[in-house]
Scaffold this active site. Sequence first.
Site, mmCIF file in Angstrom:
data_model
loop_
_atom_site.group_PDB
_atom_site.id
_atom_site.type_symbol
_atom_site.label_atom_id
_atom_site.label_comp_id
_atom_site.label_asym_id
_atom_site.label_seq_id
_atom_site.Cartn_x
_atom_site.Cartn_y
_atom_site.Cartn_z
ATOM 1 N N HIS A 260 0.907 -1.180 0.021
ATOM 2 C CA HIS A 260 -0.012 0.000 -0.099
ATOM 3 C C HIS A 260 1.037 1.081 -0.030
ATOM 4 O O HIS A 260 0.723 2.136 -0.893
ATOM 5 C CB HIS A 260 -0.934 0.115 1.061
ATOM 6 C CG HIS A 260 -1.788 1.168 1.221
ATOM 7 N ND1 HIS A 260 -2.999 1.226 0.877
ATOM 8 C CD2 HIS A 260 -1.488 2.477 1.756
ATOM 9 C CE1 HIS A 260 -3.608 2.240 1.117
ATOM 10 N NE2 HIS A 260 -2.953 3.125 1.583
ATOM 11 N N GLU A 261 1.863 1.333 0.966
ATOM 12 C CA GLU A 261 2.543 2.628 1.226
ATOM 13 C C GLU A 261 3.504 2.455 -0.222
ATOM 14 O O GLU A 261 3.876 3.860 -0.606
ATOM 15 C CB GLU A 261 3.369 2.559 2.260
ATOM 16 C CG GLU A 261 2.605 2.687 3.665
ATOM 17 C CD GLU A 261 1.378 3.585 3.665
ATOM 18 O OE1 GLU A 261 1.581 4.865 2.994
ATOM 19 O OE2 GLU A 261 0.310 3.543 4.214
ATOM 20 N N GLU A 290 -4.883 7.832 -2.841
ATOM 21 C CA GLU A 290 -5.302 6.441 -2.455
ATOM 22 C C GLU A 290 -5.350 5.649 -3.528
ATOM 23 O O GLU A 290 -5.506 4.359 -3.238
ATOM 24 C CB GLU A 290 -6.540 6.809 -1.594
ATOM 25 C CG GLU A 290 -6.954 5.614 -0.712
ATOM 26 C CD GLU A 290 -5.950 5.332 0.505
ATOM 27 O OE1 GLU A 290 -4.737 6.094 0.929
ATOM 28 O OE2 GLU A 290 -5.805 4.232 1.179
#
Length: 499
Positions: A260-261, A290
């Site tokens: 995700h990061e 996002e």
Amino acid sequence: MKYEAYKSRLTTIADIGYSIAMLGWDQETYMPEKGAGFRAQQIATLSGIVHEKFTDKEFGKLLKKLDDSPKKLSEKQRRNVTQTLKDYKRQKKYTREFVELLSKTTSECFQSWQKARHENSFKQYAPHLTKMIALKRKEADILGYKKHPYDALLDQYEPGARVADLDVLFKDVRSQLVGFVKKIAAAKQNEDKFMYLHYPKDKQWNFGIELLEQMHYDFKAGRQDISAHPFTTSFSSKDVRVTTRIAEDNLKSMIWSCIHEGGHGLYEQGLPESEYGLPSGEAISLGIHESQSRLWENMVGRGLPYWKANYKKLQKYYPGNLNKVTVEQFYKAVNIVTPSLIRTEADELTYHFHILIRYEIEKALMEGKLEVKDLPEYWNAKYKEYLGIKVPSDAKGVLQDIHWSHGSLGYFPTYSLGSFYAAQFYATAKKEIKGLEDKIESGNMLPLLEWLREKIHRHGKYYSAEELCKKVTGEKLNFNHFMNYAKDKYSTLYNIKTL
Ligand code: CO
């Protein structure tokens, strides 16, 4: 000449702004405990300087002059100036008294929230949150709005987002996703016990680094560290930091926070270096940011092709735990759907019910239809209604998120927007990149990254979220893409017939 002066001012502001970010990164990773007091002071001082430099009258005059003679500017320059002028006018609306009051209320509210959560006592937090909500309603009036006070707050995180559009979107979430998740709940359930065996830290760390390298996260322009809550921050596109957390009794925690990061990090590393400090060198919105993290985390990182590429490597790290687990079993365990209490631990489908609930609450608070003292009851009723679960305590219910105590109202919807944009972008990528998932299965992530760079990253804020979405996918945000993705994937995983 005037444009050069504008650019130079924004460069100075960016230099200070990124220095603040650096202090913030250090605060979350390496700063010794006793440093906290002076660190907060240093950040506040620098933030004050940024505010002064940005809202300075002379700078305002310069912006207006540039804006009044658009013919002298290129299209990109014109868009930059328009964007900065919009931000300038917004900043100017706040009086010093209001900013100070908001900052004071925020720190009191945050401290009260920490204590209240720890002691599972909403009552002591309620007066602070009541003050905060009153200030947020005042802020909406200060900023101005056409239809709904919540629009003014949304616009700070997701420029252009409006209640009128989100209502339609979340109505779709309610009408389509609730039923589908019920079908999943009624199906035969999959097994994920092996995810919670003992997984020593160092090996997890090394595996995470391998995943980031495979995504082409540039370690010469970034690094990974450990923090309590994973995040991404940047000091330019040439220095983008990600953090992760590792739980030795939960393999899921590190892997997907790392991917995700990593997705956030790739977006930041892909922003154009030549546009440093300018809107054209910044991310569009939280929702689009996002979308980049969730596309990698969910569409790619929770997919079977991705695990066909990576599962053998993971087994080598933990042969004792995983040698008897097949890649298909692992894939099923990665994608277990089950209603739960805590938003940050939710699966990629029920996650959106958590957001829907927060969205409905924030809107009602802004409309004055809901009072803070009635929040726990309202919250618990919604969890029963949408997720079918009973909330055992306020600590695990209405007190779980930091956002409201920070005054971040209007932030939550960007999480769902991110997932829905991600599904839509990924559907287009699959059409445009021949054999995309075969490439992923062979461990080759470059074609996807190059596509994202070309279509999204390199433009910075040149387009609005809506313009970008139309340009990349041919239509504005459409929930059907997420629903199609969900039905395709989970019908197979849970052996459900869909029409
Ligand atoms: Co994120």
